[in-house]
Design a protein around this motif. Structure first.
Motif, PDB file in Angstrom:
ATOM      1  N   THR A 128      41.569  60.835  56.244  1.00 48.37           N
ATOM      2  CA  THR A 128      41.706  60.542  54.814  1.00 48.37           C
ATOM      3  C   THR A 128      41.652  61.790  53.923  1.00 48.37           C
ATOM      4  OG1 THR A 128      39.328  60.129  54.590  1.00 48.37           O
ATOM      5  CG2 THR A 128      40.719  58.220  55.054  1.00 48.37           C
ATOM      6  N   HIS A 129      41.497  62.976  54.527  1.00 51.42           N
ATOM      7  CA  HIS A 129      41.439  64.182  53.679  1.00 51.42           C
ATOM      8  C   HIS A 129      41.704  65.429  54.517  1.00 51.42           C
ATOM      9  CE1 HIS A 129      40.087  66.456  50.118  1.00 51.42           C
ATOM     10  NE2 HIS A 129      39.570  67.303  50.979  1.00 51.42           N
ATOM     11  N   VAL A 130      42.888  66.016  54.332  1.00 59.63           N
ATOM     12  CA  VAL A 130      43.224  67.210  55.118  1.00 59.63           C
ATOM     13  C   VAL A 130      44.159  68.110  54.311  1.00 59.63           C
ATOM     14  CG1 VAL A 130      44.870  65.744  56.421  1.00 59.63           C
ATOM     15  CG2 VAL A 130      44.324  68.018  57.288  1.00 59.63           C
ATOM     16  N   HIS A 131      43.848  69.417  54.323  1.00 59.12           N
ATOM     17  CA  HIS A 131      44.671  70.389  53.592  1.00 59.12           C
ATOM     18  C   HIS A 131      45.632  71.026  54.596  1.00 59.12           C
ATOM     19  CE1 HIS A 131      42.024  70.466  49.943  1.00 59.12           C
ATOM     20  NE2 HIS A 131      41.117  70.079  50.831  1.00 59.12           N
ATOM     21  N   ALA A 132      46.884  70.577  54.591  1.00 59.78           N
ATOM     22  CA  ALA A 132      47.853  71.060  55.582  1.00 59.78           C
ATOM     23  C   ALA A 132      48.027  72.589  55.573  1.00 59.78           C
ATOM     24  CB  ALA A 132      49.195  70.360  55.391  1.00 59.78           C
ATOM     25  N   SER A 146      41.296  63.675  45.100  1.00 63.39           N
ATOM     26  CA  SER A 146      40.688  64.916  44.620  1.00 63.39           C
ATOM     27  C   SER A 146      39.368  65.141  45.362  1.00 63.39           C
ATOM     28  CB  SER A 146      40.471  64.856  43.106  1.00 63.39           C
ATOM     29  OG  SER A 146      40.149  66.137  42.613  1.00 63.39           O
ATOM     30  N   HIS A 147      38.565  66.057  44.832  1.00 66.83           N
ATOM     31  CA  HIS A 147      37.241  66.339  45.392  1.00 66.83           C
ATOM     32  C   HIS A 147      36.193  65.963  44.354  1.00 66.83           C
ATOM     33  CE1 HIS A 147      39.918  69.233  47.470  1.00 66.83           C
ATOM     34  NE2 HIS A 147      39.094  69.102  48.495  1.00 66.83           N
ATOM     35  N   VAL A 148      35.023  65.529  44.807  1.00 67.44           N
ATOM     36  CA  VAL A 148      33.933  65.213  43.884  1.00 67.44           C
ATOM     37  C   VAL A 148      32.578  65.581  44.497  1.00 67.44           C
ATOM     38  CG1 VAL A 148      33.451  62.802  44.564  1.00 67.44           C
ATOM     39  CG2 VAL A 148      33.201  63.458  42.180  1.00 67.44           C
ATOM     40  N   ALA A 208      37.005  63.170  47.891  1.00 70.06           N
ATOM     41  CA  ALA A 208      36.389  63.718  49.097  1.00 70.06           C
ATOM     42  C   ALA A 208      34.981  64.228  48.821  1.00 70.06           C
ATOM     43  CB  ALA A 208      37.246  64.849  49.656  1.00 70.06           C
ATOM     44  N   HIS A 209      34.128  64.073  49.805  1.00 67.03           N
ATOM     45  CA  HIS A 209      32.750  64.604  49.900  1.00 67.03           C
ATOM     46  C   HIS A 209      31.699  63.723  49.222  1.00 67.03           C
ATOM     47  CE1 HIS A 209      34.723  67.934  51.747  1.00 67.03           C
ATOM     48  NE2 HIS A 209      35.437  68.156  50.662  1.00 67.03           N
ATOM     49  N   ALA A 210      31.606  63.764  47.895  1.00 65.47           N
ATOM     50  CA  ALA A 210      30.706  62.856  47.166  1.00 65.47           C
ATOM     51  C   ALA A 210      29.255  62.933  47.653  1.00 65.47           C
ATOM     52  CB  ALA A 210      31.238  61.416  47.280  1.00 65.47           C
ATOM     53  N   SER A 243      39.030  65.225  58.129  1.00 64.93           N
ATOM     54  CA  SER A 243      38.794  66.484  58.845  1.00 64.93           C
ATOM     55  C   SER A 243      38.528  67.596  57.828  1.00 64.93           C
ATOM     56  CB  SER A 243      40.008  66.850  59.693  1.00 64.93           C
ATOM     57  OG  SER A 243      41.133  67.081  58.853  1.00 64.93           O
ATOM     58  N   ASP A 244      39.134  67.475  56.633  1.00 65.31           N
ATOM     59  CA  ASP A 244      39.074  68.511  55.596  1.00 65.31           C
ATOM     60  C   ASP A 244      39.380  69.899  56.152  1.00 65.31           C
ATOM     61  OD1 ASP A 244      38.848  69.544  53.024  1.00 65.31           O
ATOM     62  OD2 ASP A 244      36.686  69.856  53.188  1.00 65.31           O
ATOM     63  N   ILE A 245      40.348  69.986  57.042  1.00 63.69           N
ATOM     64  CA  ILE A 245      40.809  71.329  57.435  1.00 63.69           C
ATOM     65  C   ILE A 245      41.154  72.100  56.167  1.00 63.69           C
ATOM     66  CG2 ILE A 245      42.831  72.521  58.419  1.00 63.69           C
ATOM     67  CD1 ILE A 245      42.837  70.439  60.622  1.00 63.69           C
TER      68      ILE A 245
END
Ligand code: GUN
Ligand code: FE
Length: 441
Positions: free
Chosen positions: A76-80, A233-235, A272-274, A323-325
Motif C-alpha cells: 500500500t505504500h512504495v516509492h518506485a 500522502s504521509h502523516v 502512510a506511517h501515522a 514496504s515504503d522502499i
C-alpha cells in the motif's frame, strides 16, 4: 452455464477478515475467462460443480500437489524511484534522509532513459516477491511518472500510481510551481485513464505537508473530487516532521487536521506511517474512513518509531502494509508482515500488554484483504470470494533449487508448511503469479 477457463485443485489459504483466517484443503477453485473467481468448493462436492459449470476439454486443470494458493500481496505504500537506494542511507533520520539522499536521487528521473530502466526493475522485483498490487509514488516529473504506469501495464501489475507534488521546502533543482504542479498532475491523470486498463488508476499524491502549501493542497483536493480519485500522502511519521508541520500550519494543531482542512481526508485516502497520531486524529480517521499504510520496515530502518497497530485495529481504522522502499529496504511483503509482528511484540513488551501483539494470520490479513480495503479495492481483490478478480500467488514450499531458504520435513503438516513459508520463505517460493486471472510470472 458459465465457462471455466482455469480450474485449480488443492490447498488454498486466504482471510475473510482480521480474525478470519481460512485454510481450505482439497478444494476446487474455478476462474472465468474474464479472470473472476467462479466457485471455491470442497473437492468432495466435485459432481455438483461439474453439473453447474461448463468444465470442458479447453478448461486448464491445475493440480496444486504440494503447492498452495494465497491471494496476491498488496503493497500500500512504495516509492518506485527510490528502489536503487534500498539498503542505503539507513543511518540517516527522516529529514536528513530526504534532503541528503532522496531528493537528489529523485531529481535524476527527468532523464527518461534512466527512469525507464529503474521502473522496469522495481515493478519486476515486486512481482517476483508476490506483490500483485502496488500503490506507487513516482516523482514530480509527469513524463517519467507516465512511464511507470506504462511499465505496470506492460508487466501486468495492478495498482495505483501517483505523480508526486511538491512546491515548497524542496531543493531548487527538485520543485514545481503550484500552477505547473496542478497542470502536470491533471495531464498525468488523463494519461493513466487513457490507458484503459481497469487494473491501473492514478492517485493524487501530495508528498507531505512540509512540501505542499495550502494552495497546492486545495488544488489537489479539487482534482481528486473532479476525477473521483484516491489520495495518498504521509502523516505523523517522525517527531521532527510533526513539529515542522505545526510551525508551517499554526492553526492546525495536528498533522491530520491539515489534510482535513483542505478536504483531503476521504474514504479513499491512504496516509502512510501515522505513528504519532493523537487520539483526536485517530477519531478523524474513524469518521472519514481514511486508511493507514503501516510500514514497519521503514519505521525501524530510518528510526521513526513504533506504530500502535492494535489500537488502530480496535478502532476499526483500515490498515494495510507498505514496504515504503527505500525508507524500508525490503521489496518483500513477507518481510513487511514479519516486521509488523515484531513491531507489535516490541510494543507489547514495552507496555507489558500482550493484547498489543498480532499473530501471523492477522499479519497475512493486513498484506492481502487489509491492503485491498485500505486502497478501496476490496470489492475486486484481497481474497478468493466468488465474484472477485483472481490475483494470486502459487506458492511452492519446496522449489527445485538446492539453496531454497527452508526445509520441509515429513512430520510437517500443511499448516506448518504455511507458517514456515510465512517466516522463512522468499521470492524463490513464488512459483507462478496471477493478476485478474492472467499469469504474469
Ligand atoms: N515523507 C516525505 N517523503 C517521504 C519519503 O519519500 N519517504 C518517507 N518514508 N517519508 C517521506
Ligand atoms: Fe513513504
Amino acid at each position: 452455464m458459465q465457462t471455466v477457463q482455469k480450474l485449480f485443485v488443492g490447498s488454498i489459504f486466504h482471510t475473510l477478515g482480521l480474525n478470519k483466517f481460512a485454510h481450505l484443503p482439497q478444494h476446487l477453485l474455478g476462474i472465468s475467462p474474464q479472470g473472476k473467481v467462479l466457485f471455491v468448493s470442497p473437492k468432495a462436492k466435485e459432481n455438483e460443480i461439474y453439473r453447474q459449470f461448463d468444465i470442458n476439454g479447453s478448461t486448464e486443470i491445475i493440480d496444486l500437489g504440494r503447492k498452495f494458493l494465497v491471494p496476491g500481496f498488496v503493497d500500500t505504500h512504495v516509492h518506485a524511484p527510490q528502489y536503487p537506494n534500498a539498503g542505503k542511507g539507513t543511518h540517516l533520520s527522516l529529514i536528513d534522509w530526504l534532503n541528503k539522499l532522496t531528493f537528489p536521487f529523485e531529481s535524476k528521473f527527468d532523464d527518461l532513459r534512466y527512469s525507464k530502466s529503474v521502473y522496469e526493475k522495481v515493478v519486476s522485483r515486486l512481482l517476483r516477491n508476490g506483490t500483485t498490487t502496488a500503490c506507487y509514488f513516482a516523482t514530480i516529473y509527469p513524463n517519467s511518472s507516465k512511464q511507470l504506469a506504462d511499465i505496470m501495464n506492460k508487466q501486468g501489475q495492478r495498482g495505483l500510481v501517483g505523480k508526486v507534488n511538491m512546491n515548497r521546502n524542496s531543493p531548487h533543482y527538485y520543485i514545481e510551481s503550484t500552477e505547473e504542479s496542478l497542470l502536470a498532475t491533471e495531464e498525468f491523470i488523463n494519461y493513466v485513464k487513457g490507458l484503459k486498463n481497469d487494473t491501473i488508476e492514478p492517485v493524487v499524491t501530495p508528498r507531505f505537508v512540509p512540501t505542499c502549501d495550502p494552495e497546492l493542497l486545495m488544488g489537489l483536493s479539487f482534482l481528486a473530487v473532479k476525477h473521483k480519485l484516491a489520495i495518498q500522502s504521509h502523516v505523523a511519521e517522525h517527531v521532527d516532521e510533526v513539529s515542522w508541520v505545526k510551525e508551517l500550519e499554526p492553526d492546525c494543531v495536528y498533522d491530520t487536521l491539515v489534510y482535513k482542512k483542505y478536504d483531503l481526508l476521504h474514504p479513499r485516502t491512504i496516509l502512510a506511517h501515522a505513528i504519532f497520531l493523537t487520539p483526536q486524529e485517530k477519531k478523524m480517521f474513524e469518521q472519514s474512513k481514511a486508511a493507514i499504510s503501516h510500514c514497519p520496515n521503514s519505521n525501524f530502518t530510518i528510526s521513526a518509531g513504533k506504530l500502535d497497530l492494535r489500537d488502530l485495529l480496535n478502532r476499526g481504522i483500515k490498515v494495510g502494509l507498505g514496504s515504503d522502499i527505500s525508507g524500508g529496504y525490503s521489496p518483500s511483503l513477507l518481510q513487511a508482515q514479519r516486521d509488523s509482528i515484531t513491531c507489535s511484540k516490541a510494543l507489547a513488551f514495552e507496555t507489558q500488554n500482550k493484547e498489543k501483539e498480532i499473530n501471523y494470520q492477522q499479519a497475512f490479513y493486513l498484506a492481502t484483504l487489509g491492503g485491498a480495503q485500505a486502497l478501496g479495492l476490496e470489492h475486486k481483490i484481497g481474497n478468493f470470494e466468488v465474484g472477485k478478480e483472481f490475483d494470486a500467488i502459487l506458492v511452492d514450499p519446496k522449489p527445485p533449487i538446492e539453496n531454497s531458504s527452508f526445509d520441509v520435513f515429513p512430520q510437517d503438516s500443511i499448516d506448518d508448511i504455511f507458517q514456515k513459508w510465512f517466516y522463512l520463505g522468499d521470492d524463490r517460493n513464488v512459483s507462478k503469479l496471477f493478476v485478474k486471472g492472467k499469469q504474469v510470472l
